[in-house]
Design a protein around this motif. Structure first.
Motif, PDB file in Angstrom:
ATOM      1  N   ASP A 192       1.037  -1.306   0.154  1.00 57.79           N
ATOM      2  CA  ASP A 192      -0.370   0.198   0.007  1.00 57.79           C
ATOM      3  C   ASP A 192       0.895   0.832  -0.210  1.00 57.79           C
ATOM      4  N   GLU A 193       2.503   0.965  -0.223  1.00 66.00           N
ATOM      5  CA  GLU A 193       2.651   2.270  -0.132  1.00 66.00           C
ATOM      6  C   GLU A 193       4.120   2.432  -0.244  1.00 66.00           C
ATOM      7  N   VAL A 194       3.727   1.479  -1.845  1.00 67.34           N
ATOM      8  CA  VAL A 194       4.896   1.672  -3.223  1.00 67.34           C
ATOM      9  C   VAL A 194       3.686   1.635  -4.917  1.00 67.34           C
ATOM     10  N   GLU A 195       4.225   2.490  -5.551  1.00 70.85           N
ATOM     11  CA  GLU A 195       3.356   2.264  -6.526  1.00 70.85           C
ATOM     12  C   GLU A 195       4.498   2.154  -7.308  1.00 70.85           C
ATOM     13  N   ILE A 196       4.201   1.493  -8.291  1.00 74.88           N
ATOM     14  CA  ILE A 196       5.162   1.402 -10.205  1.00 74.88           C
ATOM     15  C   ILE A 196       4.790   1.471 -10.883  1.00 74.88           C
ATOM     16  N   LEU A 197       5.399   2.454 -11.656  1.00 79.13           N
ATOM     17  CA  LEU A 197       5.297   2.343 -12.682  1.00 79.13           C
ATOM     18  C   LEU A 197       6.218   2.301 -13.938  1.00 79.13           C
ATOM     19  N   THR A 198       6.151   1.816 -15.437  1.00 80.67           N
ATOM     20  CA  THR A 198       6.305   2.074 -16.251  1.00 80.67           C
ATOM     21  C   THR A 198       6.395   2.450 -17.765  1.00 80.67           C
ATOM     22  N   GLY A 199       7.497   2.337 -18.383  1.00 83.30           N
ATOM     23  CA  GLY A 199       7.010   2.911 -19.741  1.00 83.30           C
ATOM     24  C   GLY A 199       7.926   3.019 -20.052  1.00 83.30           C
ATOM     25  N   GLY A 200       7.525   4.010 -21.742  1.00 87.17           N
ATOM     26  CA  GLY A 200       8.938   3.894 -22.231  1.00 87.17           C
ATOM     27  C   GLY A 200       8.410   4.551 -23.530  1.00 87.17           C
ATOM     28  N   THR A 201       9.370   6.121 -23.971  1.00 83.97           N
ATOM     29  CA  THR A 201       8.997   7.029 -24.462  1.00 83.97           C
ATOM     30  C   THR A 201       9.007   7.085 -26.169  1.00 83.97           C
ATOM     31  N   HIS A 202       9.115   5.239 -26.734  1.00 81.57           N
ATOM     32  CA  HIS A 202       8.560   4.901 -28.214  1.00 81.57           C
ATOM     33  C   HIS A 202       9.016   3.524 -27.659  1.00 81.57           C
ATOM     34  N   PRO A 203       7.628   2.915 -27.255  1.00 81.47           N
ATOM     35  CA  PRO A 203       7.273   1.533 -26.786  1.00 81.47           C
ATOM     36  C   PRO A 203       7.010   0.392 -28.313  1.00 81.47           C
ATOM     37  N   ALA A 204       8.248  -0.895 -27.432  1.00 81.39           N
ATOM     38  CA  ALA A 204       8.350  -1.528 -28.473  1.00 81.39           C
ATOM     39  C   ALA A 204       7.208  -2.553 -29.202  1.00 81.39           C
ATOM     40  N   ASP A 205       7.001  -3.808 -29.160  1.00 84.35           N
ATOM     41  CA  ASP A 205       5.977  -4.051 -29.752  1.00 84.35           C
ATOM     42  C   ASP A 205       5.918  -5.244 -28.866  1.00 84.35           C
ATOM     43  N   HIS A 206       6.202  -5.917 -27.917  1.00 79.54           N
ATOM     44  CA  HIS A 206       6.840  -6.921 -27.007  1.00 79.54           C
ATOM     45  C   HIS A 206       8.000  -6.837 -26.128  1.00 79.54           C
ATOM     46  N   VAL A 207       8.055  -7.549 -25.357  1.00 82.56           N
ATOM     47  CA  VAL A 207       9.990  -7.831 -23.841  1.00 82.56           C
ATOM     48  C   VAL A 207      10.398  -7.852 -25.346  1.00 82.56           C
ATOM     49  N   HIS A 208      11.545  -7.639 -25.335  1.00 86.47           N
ATOM     50  CA  HIS A 208      12.629  -8.725 -25.551  1.00 86.47           C
ATOM     51  C   HIS A 208      12.334 -10.773 -25.581  1.00 86.47           C
ATOM     52  N   ASP A 209      12.835 -11.443 -26.865  1.00 85.04           N
ATOM     53  CA  ASP A 209      13.071 -12.476 -26.081  1.00 85.04           C
ATOM     54  C   ASP A 209      13.568 -12.857 -25.023  1.00 85.04           C
TER      55      ASP A 209
END
Length: 148
Positions: A42-59
């Motif tokens: 309840d005390e930590v919120e985590i965000l993630t993102g990119g400026t030009h996101p790829a289509d999928h996470v790298h294999d």
């Protein structure tokens, strides 16, 4: 005037890079685990993102994270907005950011971790990046969760 105090607001952390398909995804997974280990749900919120996101996470990232118990195959890179970054206490960039600190504001603690890009690297190199990310995430949590 509001009587709310900052003590009731969660700590917001963002992990960002250009594609949101490697380093920031690994960072997010380790941060989610660290948050759970320390009982800070309840005390930590985590965000993630990119400026030009790829289509999928790298294999190769999916593979090396699976080795240590994380399934990132269902995660999708996303764009992160300036407004989201401005709402954070900490923003960790992965060494590929063109983020202008002035745009985010002086109240945000921006860390440039300067990590190698795992995209296209051999698995041993990606494992080394993974280890460094895990250590940096743990150290970041140590900064604010062990404080009296």
């Amino acid at each position: 005037m509001s009587t709310d105090t900052d003590a009731t607001d969660p700590i917001r952390i963002a992990f960002m890079c250009v594609q949101n398909a490697g380093r920031s995804q690994m960072s997010t997974a380790f941060a989610e685990r660290e948050r759970d280990r320390r009982g800070l749900g309840d005390e930590v919120e985590i965000l993630t993102g990119g400026t030009h996101p790829a289509d999928h996470v790298h294999d190769e990232v999916i593979e090396v994270m699976d080795e240590v118990g994380f399934n990132l195959s269902d995660r999708t890179p996303r764009e992160i907005s300036l407004e989201e970054l401005q709402s954070c206490d900490y923003v960790a960039t992965m060494g590929c950011s063109t983020l202008d600190v002035g745009e985010v504001g002086e109240d945000v603690d921006i860390r440039d971790w300067a990590l190698d890009d795992p995209d296209g690297e051999d698995l041993d190199q990606v494992r080394e990046i993974r280890t460094e990310i895990e250590q940096r995430v743990t150290a970041l949590f140590d900064e604010f969760s062990d404080a009296p």
